[in-house]
Design an enzyme around this catalytic site. Sequence first.
Site, PDB file in Angstrom:
ATOM      1  N   CYS A 205      49.667   3.494  -3.308  1.00  0.00           N
ATOM      2  CA  CYS A 205      50.080   2.663  -3.994  1.00  0.00           C
ATOM      3  C   CYS A 205      51.253   1.999  -3.381  1.00  0.00           C
ATOM      4  CB  CYS A 205      50.537   3.186  -5.211  1.00  0.00           C
ATOM      5  SG  CYS A 205      49.326   3.433  -6.460  1.00  0.00           S
TER       6      CYS A 205
ATOM      7  N   GLY B 235      50.407   2.538 -26.156  1.00  0.00           N
ATOM      8  CA  GLY B 235      50.492   3.231 -24.877  1.00  0.00           C
ATOM      9  C   GLY B 235      51.842   3.648 -24.660  1.00  0.00           C
ATOM     10  N   CYS B 236      52.281   4.386 -25.396  1.00  0.00           N
ATOM     11  CA  CYS B 236      53.778   4.395 -25.377  1.00  0.00           C
ATOM     12  C   CYS B 236      54.323   5.485 -24.530  1.00  0.00           C
ATOM     13  CB  CYS B 236      54.333   4.522 -26.801  1.00  0.00           C
ATOM     14  SG  CYS B 236      53.885   6.400 -27.403  1.00  0.00           S
TER      15      CYS B 236
END
Length: 287
Positions: free
Chosen positions: A268, A73-74
């Site tokens: 968030c 998941g770069c």
Amino acid sequence: MTASANVGATAEAIRHHYDVSNDFYALWLDPSLTYTCALWGEGDTLEDAQYRKLDYLIEGAGASGAARVLDVGCGWGSMLNRLVDTHGVGRAVGLTLSDSQAEWVRERYPKVEISVEGWLDHEPTEPYDAIVSIGAFEHFARTGLSRSERIATYRDFFTRCRSWLPKGGRIALQTNIKGNNVVMDKRTVRDLMFIIETIFPESEIPALSEVVESSEKLFDIVTMRNDPDHYSRTCQEWLDRLRANRSLAVEYTGEQNVVNYERYLGACVEHFRNRHLGLARLVLEAV
């Protein structure tokens, strides 16, 4: 193909989020386009804090000077570039399901390798010395799975990672986790459902206990920390930058997308602060 092959977010769901527009993300992320929680120190800029995070995870994984390191998941490649340019890694390999991210990495970081595939499809030709994964674990299990189904999927991930590492090899993992404050009002529930349905479809935030249980007998946990305040601060920085560049953001992706991201980032900020969400950074060592 294993039984868990169809329980994570699909490539289409990943692209729904990460292929919005590279130019859009560049308006409010730091210059390296690191789209995960920073690690803040005194006096840090956002860029400083993102590099501090990358270095923390690289050092935890024992990846400095390694011959081969995998990034699951770069994203836009900031970890891959940091591994090669700053930490002397010989070969840094990144996995992503986003075509936009892969294109970005190939254009800017010629010394790294990137493959548009998930961890279930990755078949390395030789072992890795270390593995890192930042902000990808949340996509490994779809919304609506039972706890046992999620753990089975996570265990498949750890089983594969164990097969790619020597004994004593390490994974540095960063992931959002469910918070310990389970007292939520209706607005909080609506916010979190909005994020799941509109921003990150088909994804599920794990409980910390699920991460720990799924790694048992494959890895020992070396270090573990929970940094929700760091993510609240990171999201506030992103939100401030988005608002400062709002007109361009609308030009790139449209008014509704910008409204959605303002709501998502603002929620968030609040929900990490209130411990409805957590941010786990773990180092695990292969047994």
